[in-house]
Scaffold this motif. Structure first.
Motif, PDB file in Angstrom:
ATOM      1  N   LEU A   6      56.022  33.458 -15.069  1.00  0.00           N
ATOM      2  CA  LEU A   6      57.083  32.491 -13.397  1.00  0.00           C
ATOM      3  C   LEU A   6      56.100  31.353 -13.285  1.00  0.00           C
ATOM      4  CD1 LEU A   6      58.063  35.586 -13.118  1.00  0.00           C
ATOM      5  CD2 LEU A   6      58.385  35.278 -11.507  1.00  0.00           C
ATOM      6  N   HIS A  33      56.872  47.018  -6.067  1.00  0.00           N
ATOM      7  CA  HIS A  33      57.340  45.830  -6.008  1.00  0.00           C
ATOM      8  C   HIS A  33      55.712  45.206  -6.394  1.00  0.00           C
ATOM      9  CE1 HIS A  33      59.215  41.719  -6.875  1.00  0.00           C
ATOM     10  NE2 HIS A  33      58.287  41.348  -7.247  1.00  0.00           N
ATOM     11  N   ALA A  91      42.197  45.347   1.330  1.00  0.00           N
ATOM     12  CA  ALA A  91      40.957  45.452   0.002  1.00  0.00           C
ATOM     13  C   ALA A  91      40.545  46.032   0.220  1.00  0.00           C
ATOM     14  CB  ALA A  91      40.476  44.033   1.027  1.00  0.00           C
ATOM     15  N   ASP A 146      56.333  27.198  -6.069  1.00  0.00           N
ATOM     16  CA  ASP A 146      54.877  27.187  -5.027  1.00  0.00           C
ATOM     17  C   ASP A 146      53.580  26.527  -5.679  1.00  0.00           C
ATOM     18  OD1 ASP A 146      53.174  30.898  -3.722  1.00  0.00           O
ATOM     19  OD2 ASP A 146      53.312  28.272  -3.141  1.00  0.00           O
ATOM     20  N   GLN A 147      52.495  26.967  -5.127  1.00  0.00           N
ATOM     21  CA  GLN A 147      51.492  26.451  -6.072  1.00  0.00           C
ATOM     22  C   GLN A 147      50.643  27.328  -7.205  1.00  0.00           C
ATOM     23  OE1 GLN A 147      48.541  24.406  -3.176  1.00  0.00           O
ATOM     24  NE2 GLN A 147      47.406  23.717  -4.904  1.00  0.00           N
ATOM     25  N   TYR A 178      52.950  32.664 -13.211  1.00  0.00           N
ATOM     26  CA  TYR A 178      51.974  34.215 -13.199  1.00  0.00           C
ATOM     27  C   TYR A 178      52.888  35.489 -13.926  1.00  0.00           C
ATOM     28  CZ  TYR A 178      55.131  35.768  -8.993  1.00  0.00           C
ATOM     29  OH  TYR A 178      56.180  36.655  -8.492  1.00  0.00           O
ATOM     30  N   SER A 199      38.704  36.027  -0.912  1.00  0.00           N
ATOM     31  CA  SER A 199      37.333  35.312  -0.525  1.00  0.00           C
ATOM     32  C   SER A 199      36.288  36.554  -1.620  1.00  0.00           C
ATOM     33  CB  SER A 199      36.940  35.425   0.563  1.00  0.00           C
ATOM     34  OG  SER A 199      36.009  36.764   1.151  1.00  0.00           O
ATOM     35  N   GLU A 217      52.862  43.174  -8.616  1.00  0.00           N
ATOM     36  CA  GLU A 217      52.512  42.123  -9.126  1.00  0.00           C
ATOM     37  C   GLU A 217      51.192  41.850  -9.071  1.00  0.00           C
ATOM     38  OE1 GLU A 217      54.291  40.766 -11.560  1.00  0.00           O
ATOM     39  OE2 GLU A 217      56.280  40.983 -10.189  1.00  0.00           O
ATOM     40  N   GLN A 256      46.882  33.189  -5.881  1.00  0.00           N
ATOM     41  CA  GLN A 256      46.607  33.037  -4.529  1.00  0.00           C
ATOM     42  C   GLN A 256      45.017  32.136  -4.066  1.00  0.00           C
ATOM     43  OE1 GLN A 256      48.756  31.806  -2.421  1.00  0.00           O
ATOM     44  NE2 GLN A 256      50.223  31.910  -4.429  1.00  0.00           N
ATOM     45  N   PRO A 257      45.050  31.231  -3.223  1.00  0.00           N
ATOM     46  CA  PRO A 257      43.610  30.669  -2.784  1.00  0.00           C
ATOM     47  C   PRO A 257      43.085  32.083  -1.668  1.00  0.00           C
ATOM     48  CG  PRO A 257      44.840  29.745  -2.599  1.00  0.00           C
ATOM     49  CD  PRO A 257      46.405  30.053  -3.044  1.00  0.00           C
ATOM     50  N   PHE A 258      43.529  32.602  -1.017  1.00  0.00           N
ATOM     51  CA  PHE A 258      43.256  32.623   0.086  1.00  0.00           C
ATOM     52  C   PHE A 258      41.784  34.724  -0.072  1.00  0.00           C
ATOM     53  CE2 PHE A 258      44.649  30.116   2.154  1.00  0.00           C
ATOM     54  CZ  PHE A 258      45.608  29.743   1.805  1.00  0.00           C
ATOM     55  N   MET A 305      49.300  37.562  -6.675  1.00  0.00           N
ATOM     56  CA  MET A 305      48.324  37.539  -5.981  1.00  0.00           C
ATOM     57  C   MET A 305      47.033  36.937  -6.182  1.00  0.00           C
ATOM     58  SD  MET A 305      50.183  38.154  -2.944  1.00  0.00           S
ATOM     59  CE  MET A 305      48.937  37.892  -1.668  1.00  0.00           C
ATOM     60  N   SER A 322      37.490  43.456  -3.022  1.00  0.00           N
ATOM     61  CA  SER A 322      38.570  41.667  -3.045  1.00  0.00           C
ATOM     62  C   SER A 322      39.649  42.098  -2.648  1.00  0.00           C
ATOM     63  CB  SER A 322      38.743  41.229  -4.946  1.00  0.00           C
ATOM     64  OG  SER A 322      38.816  41.628  -5.675  1.00  0.00           O
ATOM     65  N   GLY A 323      40.506  41.009  -1.791  1.00  0.00           N
ATOM     66  CA  GLY A 323      42.063  40.949  -1.417  1.00  0.00           C
ATOM     67  C   GLY A 323      41.685  40.302  -0.296  1.00  0.00           C
ATOM     68  N   ASN A 324      43.005  40.884   0.410  1.00  0.00           N
ATOM     69  CA  ASN A 324      42.853  40.156   1.409  1.00  0.00           C
ATOM     70  C   ASN A 324      42.438  41.359   2.378  1.00  0.00           C
ATOM     71  OD1 ASN A 324      44.472  41.950   2.367  1.00  0.00           O
ATOM     72  ND2 ASN A 324      46.172  40.756   1.098  1.00  0.00           N
TER      73      ASN A 324
END
Lengths: 671, 508
Positions: A159, A658, A644, A146-147, A150, A671, A660, A667-669, A664, A638-640
Motif C-alpha cells: 500500500l 487487524h 510498547a 499518508d506519509q 507499507y 523512539s 499491520e 510512522q515517525p513516532f 506502524m 520499542s513502540g509507543n
C-alpha cells in the motif's frame, strides 16, 4: 497472432524515475531523472499490469475512484519504452511500480536460483488452518493519503501513500503532492519485505530485538544496492563526488530522501553518518561496537546492520578501485582539481556497480541460510559467509573477510560462536553435527554409519517429485509439489513410514536437526499431534545455483519448526510443563515459543550440506525464558507509550485482529 | 475517620491518592510562622473503569477525603496538563467534585495561557487536529459494521476520551464539532475542569502560567519550585527531532484538497482525486468492468476458503476499502503525545538539605530533552537542572511508568535521563511513585497498555532498592538483599492506607 516461442522478446524496456521528482530539487541528480530499466518479458502480460508475480490494482479509496489500468503491450508503449515519466499520469505510476518490483524480483531469482513465492494465505476454518497459494503480490499505488507506504502480510499487498507538502521557503505556492509510489527506493524496499515474507513468514514474529529490525534493514539494503545497479545514475554520482562514495552528497541524500518521503525521519541517515558539529559537515559514521547494546528501536537498530553492510561494500569498492586511482593520480594519490576524466568515471562506476551487485547477491543468498525463526544479525552474517562459501569456494577479492571485519567493527556477534573466523562462522554440515553428537556421546559411530544408508531414503523421498519439477512450469504446480514433499519429510522425521526401511533413522536425524520427537523428552506444553510432538515442515524449496566455477548444483532447502505454549507467568509455565498422568493438552499460552532448523540437502549426493539450528530446541527452558523476557519488554522496548513492551498476550487477543506490523513501523513516532 | 493532613516538622509529606489509573498528589509542608500546613495539590483524575479493583473505588470518596485533609482549602493547585486522567476529578456537570474547596492559587503551564502567542497557535492546531480526528472517528464508525474496524473505532475512542475528558465519555459528533469549531467549551469536560480551577484561583491570588526556567517559592514556605518544562519548541512538544534546516514543512493533515483531512471532510465518495477525471472511474462504474471485477471485487466476491487452492483474485481479504482511515490512529497518537509533552514539570527543593522532589506529569521524550536547555539563577547563583536531578530523592514516574516517559541513559549522556537522578548520598534515599493500575491497563484495553513497562519498573526497583509506591499494590515487598535497617527506615517514613499512601521527606 501466431508467435513462435523464439520470436518473443526476452526483455521489455520501461522508463522509470531515478529520483522522486518532488524531492529532485534537493538532490543533485535531478538532471538524470529518467532511466530505462530492463525487465524480463512476461508473456501474456495483461493490462494493470497483471503478470505472473505482480498485479497492479490502482484503487484510490480516499478519493473513491479506480484509475484505468495501463496496457504495456500496446504498440505505442512497446515502441517508446513505456510511458514518459509523469507525476500527473497515474498510469505511469502503475508502470513505475511494476518495473521496479519486477527488477527486485529478478535480483532475488538470480541470487536464490529459483522462482520466488509469496507467503501463503492462511484461512481458518473450524479450527483448521487452510493453506492457499497466492500467485501475485498486489500493488496499490494510491492506497493511502499518508506519509507512509507499507507491506501488508495479511493482504499480500503493498500500500503506497501520497500526501501534500509545502516548500518551507515558498510564498503561497500551492502544495506539491509527494507520491511514495514514484520513489524507486521505497518500491524496492516494500517489495523486499514481501519477498522476505515469502521465504520466512515467521520473520514477522518478533522474539528478539533483531527480528523486526532485520526485516527493515534487509529491505533497506536491497533498495540501496539496487539503486547502485543503475549505471547512468552511478556515473553521475561518481562524477559529482569525484569517485569518493563516502561523501555526504551521495549517502546522506539517498538516505534522507528515503526517510523524508516515508516519514522515517533520520534513522537511516543517522546510521550511515552524522553531523560533525565542528566542521559543520556530514561525515560517514564511524563504526560503534556498542551500538547493538544501546539501540533497540526497529529502524535505528536496523540501521546498524545497514551501516555494517555498507561499510563492507565501501571497503571492497576502495580495494577494487585502488589501482584505478593509482593510475589516475600517477601514484600521488591526489586527483587533479575539477572534474575527473570521463573514462575514469565510467570505470569507477562499473566497479561500484559490480561490487554493489556482488554484495546484493551475497545478502539475498544468505536468507536461505538463516534459521526459520528468531533470526539475529549474527545469524545473518553466518548465512552470508556460508552462502558465499558454497557458491564461490575460492574467495577472490576477499569479500568474506571484509564482511566479517565490518560486522565485528559494529559489534555484531553471532550467538554461540567461538571465533569470528570463516571456519568459526560457517554453519556446520550434517556430518559435522553428527561428529559432535558422537563426541558428546549422544550418538554412536555405528548409528552414524547406518544413517549414511538413510541418505538413500531421502532421495527416494523427493527424487520422484523432483523429476516433475520444471522450473519454467506453473508455480502453482510447483507449490503443490513442494507441499507433498513436505508431508513426506514430516512423516519420515516423526515416526518413520512403513514404506521405508524397518529401522528408520528419522528420529536420529531429528536429533541432528535439533528437533525433539521423543514424547518423553518434550514438555507437555509442546504442541502435539496425537501423543508425539508436532513437527511443522515450514517450507520446502529447491534452490538451483550455478557456482562461480560454472557447475550447476541443486539444493533442497527445508525449514522445520516446532511450537510450544509459553506463559508470561513463570509459575504458570512450570505448572504446565510438568508431566501429568492425563494426556490433556496444555491450555493456550500467552505466546508461542518456536524452535527448529533450516537444512540444505544436495540433491545429487544426498548430503545434508548445512544444518542451521535455532539457538535452543523446543525443550530449552532458558531460550523460552529469553523470549518471554523480550516480549515483556525487559530487553529493550520499542513502540509507543501505550503498547510498547508487546504485552499482547495471545489469550487476550481477538482471533482475527487487524494487525499491520509494518504500517506502524513506518510512522515517525517511535523512539 | 479521616483527618487533616499534617505537615512534618520539616520537609514535605507527599500523599499519593489511589483513585485509579491517574494522578492525584497532595503535598503538605509547614507554614512559615506557624499555623495550618500549606497544602499543594497536583492533578486529580483517573481513567474511568480503572478504579473498580481498588480499595477505594469512587472518586467522590477521594475528593471528600481531600476536603477533610485540607479543611477544604488548598494553597496551590497544580494542573500538569489537560488530560482526562489528570483532571476529571475536579468537575462534573451537576455538583462538581471540587465545588466546595477554596483555591488560593493555580499553577499551569504556559501552554494554557490565554495571551501567549505560541500557546494560542498550539491550541488552535490542537483543536483543528482534534476536529479531524472526530471526523475520522465518525467516518470509521460508519464503515464499521463488525469485526476489525470496530477495534479501530474503539482505539480512536480511547484517545478521544483522554482529550475530551469526563467519566463516561460518549462520542457525540455534533457536540464535539461545535465545541471545537466555536469556543463553546460546554462539551469538553477537560476544559470545564480547567475553568473551575482557574475561576476559583482568580477569586484569590490568581493563576500563574509558568515557563521553563522560572523558579518560585511555594507561598508560605521555604520550598522552591523549579520549572523544567514544557519546552517552548513545537518540535520538541511533538517528540520530533528538531528539524533545523529541512526544506519541507509537512502539513499533510490539512494542506489542500488532496490531504487526509480533505478526504474526511468531503465525505464518502466526494473527495477530489489528484488526477484528471479522464484517468479515473468511480468505484461504482469501475466495479462493473471485468478487470476490476476480477482483480478487486465487491463484498461477497472471491469467498473461497478451501485448502490447497490458489487464492481467488477478487478475494475480500485483499481489499483496502478502509485501510486509509487508519491514518487517524497515528494522528491520535501524535495528538496525545503532544499534549503529554505540555506537562508542567516541577522540581521542589527543600531549603536546608537540598533534597528534590520531581513531579513530571506525563512528560515524554521531547519534554525531557529540554530540561537542561536553561539554567536557573537563584540569589545570584547558577543552578542547573542536572544538579537538581542529582539531588532528587522522590520521582513521580512519568505517564504511568510507560515507555518513552522515563528516559534511559548514562550519567554522562548529554540528555536528561533516569541515571541523572539521585546521585551520591541522595541515591541512597531514592524513592519512586508509579500511578498505574496494571491489570486494568493490560486487560481492559485493546491493544493492551503496558503500564508499568517492566523494563522501566525493573530499573526503578534497582535504583530505589524496592522503595516504589504503585497505585494497585497495597504495600511493596522488601526485595532480597536489602537490609532490614534500610527497609525499616523506609516503612517509618511511609503510611499505607486504602485510599492513599503517605511518604515523608525530611529536610535535615
Amino acid at each position: 497472432m501466431n508467435l513462435n516461442m523464439d520470436a518473443l522478446p526476452s526483455h521489455r524496456r520501461l522508463r522509470i524515475m531515478a529520483v522522486d521528482p518532488s524531492l529532485a530539487s534537493t538532490l543533485e541528480t535531478s538532471k538524470i531523472n529518467e532511466i530505462v530499466a530492463v525487465v524480463k518479458w512476461e508473456k501474456d502480460l495483461e493490462e494493470g499490469p497483471v503478470g505472473e508475480y505482480i498485479e497492479v490494482v490502482d484503487y484510490d479509496p480516499a478519493s473513491g475512484v479506480f484509475y484505468k489500468p495501463i496496457d504495456l503491450d500496446a504498440p505505442k508503449l512497446l515502441a517508446e519504452d513505456g510511458l514518459r515519466p509523469s507525476e500527473s499520469n497515474p498510469q505511469f505510476h502503475q508502470q513505475m511500480v511494476y518495473t521496479v518490483a519486477m527488477t527486485t524480483i529478478h535480483h532475488f531469482e538470480k541470487a536464490l536460483g529459483r522462482v520466488v513465492f509469496w507467503s501463503n494465505r492462511w484461512e481458518f476454518e473450524n479450527g483448521k488452518i487452510n493453506d492457499q497459494f497466492v500467485r501475485r503480490l498486489r500493488i496499490y499505488p494510491h492506497a493511502l493519503r499518508d506519509q507512509n507506504a507499507y507491506y501488508s502480510p495479511d493482504k499480500k499487498a503493498l500500500l503506497f501513500g501520497y500526501f501534500p507538502v509545502m516548500r518551507k521557503d515558498s510564498k503561497n505556492t500551492p502544495g506539491t503532492l509527494i507520491f511514495t509510489c514514484l520513489s524507486h527506493d521505497i518500491i524496492a524496499h516494500e517489495v523486499t519485505h514481501a519477498l522476505l515474507d515469502g521465504v520466512h513468514p515467521r520473520f514477522n514474529e518478533p522474539t528478539n530485538p533483531d527480528v523486526h529490525a532485520f526485516h527493515e534493514a534487509f529491505s533497506d539494503i536491497v533498495a540501496l544496492f539496487q539503486h547502485f545497479s543503475y549505471q547512468s545514475v552511478l556515473e553521475h554520482e561518481i562524477q559529482k563526488t569525484r569517485g569518493n562514495l563516502e561523501t555526504e552528497t551521495l549517502l546522506s541524500q539517498l538516505a534522507q530522501q528515503f526517510g523524508l518521503a516515508i516519514g522515517r525521519g533520520s534513522a537511516l541517515r543517522d546510521a550511515l553518518g552524522e553531523f560533525d558539529h565542528e566542521s559543520g559537515k556530514w561525515r560517514p559514521r564511524k563504526p560503534n561496537p556498542h551500538a547493538m547494546d544501546e539501540v533497540f528501536q526497529a529502524h535505528a537498530r536496523g540501521g546498524i546492520l545497514v551501516a555494517a553492510i555498507f561499510r563492507a561494500f565501501l571497503l571492497i569498492y576502495r580495494s577494487r578501485t585502488a589501482d584505478l586511482f593509482r593510475i589516475a593520480t600517477q601514484g600521488t594519490g591526489e586527483l587533479p582539481d575539477g572534474a575527473i576524466h570521463p573514462d575514469l568515471t565510467r570505470r569507477l562506476a562499473r566497479e561500484a556497480s559490480k561490487c554493489a551487485d556482488r554484495v546484493l547477491q551475497m545478502c539475498i543468498r544468505a536468507i536461505d541460510y538463516c534459521p526459520p525463526v528468531d533470526v539475529t544479525f549474527g545469524d545473518f552474517l553466518r548465512g552470508v559467509i556460508t552462502a558465499d562459501l558454497d557458491v564461490a569456494p575460492e574467495d577472490e577479492g576477499g569479500y568474506r573477510l571484509v564482511f566479517i571485519q565490518a560486522f565485528r567493527e559494529w559489534g555484531i556477534h553471532p550467538r554461540g560462536v567461538t571465533s569470528m573466523s570463516i571456519e568459526g562462522l560457517v554453519w556446520p554440515s550434517g556430518r559435522e553435527v553428527m561428529e559432535d553428537l558422537v563426541d558428546s556421546r549422544e550418538m554412536t559411530n555405528k548409528t552414524v554409519d547406518e544413517m549414511g544408508k538413510e541418505k538413500g531414503r531421502l532421495s527416494d523421498l523427493y527424487s520422484s517429485y523432483l523429476a516433475q519439477w520444471n522450473l519454467s512450469g506453473d508455480r502453482f504446480g510447483i507449490w503443490k509439489n513442494m507441499k507433498t514433499v513436505g508431508k513426506e519429510v514430516r512423516k519420515w522425521l516423526a515416526d518413520g513410514d512403513g514404506i521405508y526401511h524397518r529401522d528408520y533413522h528419522g528420529d536420529f536425524y531429528a536429533k541432528v536437526f535439533g528437533l525433539v520427537v521423543d514424547p518423553e523428552v518434550a514438555p507437555p506444553t509442546v504442541n502435539r499431534s496425537g501423543s508425539a510432538p508436532s513437527i511443522e515442515i515450514h517450507s520446502v524449496r529447491p534452490a538451483i545455483r550455478r557456482n562461480l566455477d560454472g557447475e550447476v548444483r541443486t539444493d533442497l532447502v527445508i525449514e522445520i519448526t516446532q511450537t510450544r505454549q509459553g506463559y508470561f507467568d513463570r509459575e504458570e509455565q512450570a505448572v504446565h510443563d510438568e508431566r501429568k498422568e492425563s494426556d490433556r493438552r496444555s491450555p493456550k499460552g500467552d505466546f508461542s515459543y518456536r524452535a527448529g532448523c533450516t537444512i540444505l540437502i544436495d540433491v545429487a549426493t544426498q548430503e545434508v550440506r548445512r544444518v542451521i539450528r535455532t539457538t535452543g530446541d523446543i525443550a530449552d527452558d532458558e531460550q523460552l525464558d529469553r523470549v518471554r523476557r523480550f516480549l515483556l519488554g525487559e530487553t529493550g522496548a520499542s513502540g509507543n507509550s501505550f503498547d510498547a513492551g508487546l504485552a499482547m498476550s495471545a489469550r487476550s487477543r481477538k482471533p482475527v485482529s487487524h494487525n499491520e506490523p509494518f504500517a506502524m513501523l513506518h510512522q515517525p513516532f517511535e523512539s | 475517620m479521616s483527618e487533616l493532613l499534617n505537615a512534618p516538622e520539616d520537609g514535605i509529606t507527599v500523599r499519593m491518592y489511589r483513585q485509579g489509573h491517574g494522578d492525584c498528589f497532595l503535598l503538605a509542608m509547614p507554614r512559615k510562622g506557624g499555623g495550618d500546613p500549606v497544602h499543594l495539590l497536583i492533578d486529580c483524575g483517573y481513567k474511568p473503569g480503572s478504579q473498580k479493583t481498588l480499595p477505594a473505588n469512587n472518586i467522590g470518596q477521594i475528593v471528600k477525603h481531600i476536603e477533610t485533609a485540607t479543611n477544604k482549602s488548598l494553597d496551590v493547585v497544580v494542573v500538569t496538563h489537560e488530560h482526562q486522567d489528570h483532571v476529571n476529578g475536579f468537575w462534573k456537570k451537576t455538583k462538581p467534585y471540587f465545588k466546595d474547596i477554596t483555591i488560593d492559587e493555580a499553577w499551569l503551564a504556559w501552554t494554557e495561557s490565554p495571551s501567549d502567542a505560541l500557546a494560542k497557535k498550539l491550541r488552535k492546531k490542537h483543536r483543528d487536529q482534534l476536529l479531524q480526528l472526530v471526523e475520522a472517528r465518525n467516518q470509521m464508525a460508519g464503515f464499521a459494521a463488525k469485526g476489525d474496524d470496530d477495534e479501530a473505532v474503539k482505539n480512536l475512542d480511547e484517545f478521544l476520551a483522554l482529550e475530551f475528558g469526563g467519566e463516561d465519555y460518549q462520542f457525540n459528533l455534533k457536540g464535539m464539532r461545535s465545541m471545537l469549531g466555536a469556543t463553546d467549551i460546554r462539551k469538553s469536560t477537560n476544559k470545564q475542569a480547567m475553568k473551575l480551577i482557574m475561576d476559583k484561583a482568580d477569586q484569590n491570588r490568581g493563576v500563574s502560567y509558568l515557563n521553563p526556567g522560572d523558579s518560585l517559592m511555594i507561598p508560605g514556605t521555604e520550598v522552591r519550585a523549579y520549572i523544567f518544562g514544557p519546552p517552548r519548541s513545537e518540535d520538541l512538544l511533538k517528540d520530533e527531532d528538531p528539524k533545523g534546516d529541512e526544506e519541507f514543512h509537512f502539513q499533510r493533515e490539512f494542506a489542500g484538497q488532496f490531504s487526509f483531512g480533505a478526504a474526511l471532510n468531503a465525505g464518502k465518495g466526494n473527495a477530489a482525486s489528484p488526477f484528471r477525471k479522464s484517468y479515473a472511474d468511480t468505484s461504482g462504474r469501475a466495479l462493473q468492468q471485468t478487470f476490476f471485477k476480477d482483480h478487486y471485487g465487491k463484498a461477497g466476491d472471491g469467498n473461497d476458503r478451501r485448502d490447497q487452492i490458489e487464492s481467488p483474485g477478487n478475494a475480500g481479504w485483499r481489499r483496502i476499502d478502509h485501510d486509509w482511515m487508519r491514518s487517524a490512529e497515528n494522528l491520535a497518537l501524535k495528538l496525545n503525545t503532544g499534549i503529554n509533552n505540555t506537562s508542567l514539570v516541577i522540581a521542589f527543593e527543600l531549603p536546608r538539605s537540598g533534597r528534590v522532589l520531581l513531579f513530571v506529569g506525563d512528560a515524554q521524550r521531547g519534554n525531557w530533552l529540554s530540561w537542561d536547555d536553561q539554567d536557573f539563577t537563584v540569589e545570584g547563583e547558577k543552578v542547573t537542572a542536572k544538579d537538581l536531578m542529582g539531588r532528587t530523592v522522590l520521582y513521580k514516574v512519568g505517564h504511568h511508568c510507560s515507555h518513552n516517559a522515563t528516559l534511559d541513559g548514562d550519567p554522562d549522556s548529554d540528555y536528561p535521563n533516569l541515571s541523572w537522578m539521585g546521585k551520591g548520598s541522595f541515591g541512597e534515599e531514592f524513592t519512586a511513585m508509579i500511578t498505574a493500575v496494571e491489570k486494568w491497563a493490560l486487560t481492559k484495553n485493546n491493544p493492551p497498555w503496558r503500564h508499568p513497562l517492566p523494563a522501566i519498573r525493573k530499573a526503578l526497583e534497582a535504583k530505589s532498592q524496592g522503595r516504589i509506591f504503585q497505585t494497585d499494590i497495597d504495600m511493596p515487598e522488601k526485595p532480597e538483599g536489602v537490609s532490614e535497617t534500610i527497609w525499616t527506615a523506609f516503612l517509618n517514613s511511609s503510611d499505607f492506607e486504602k485510599l492513599y499512601f503517605d511518604f515523608t521527606v525530611r529536610d535535615q
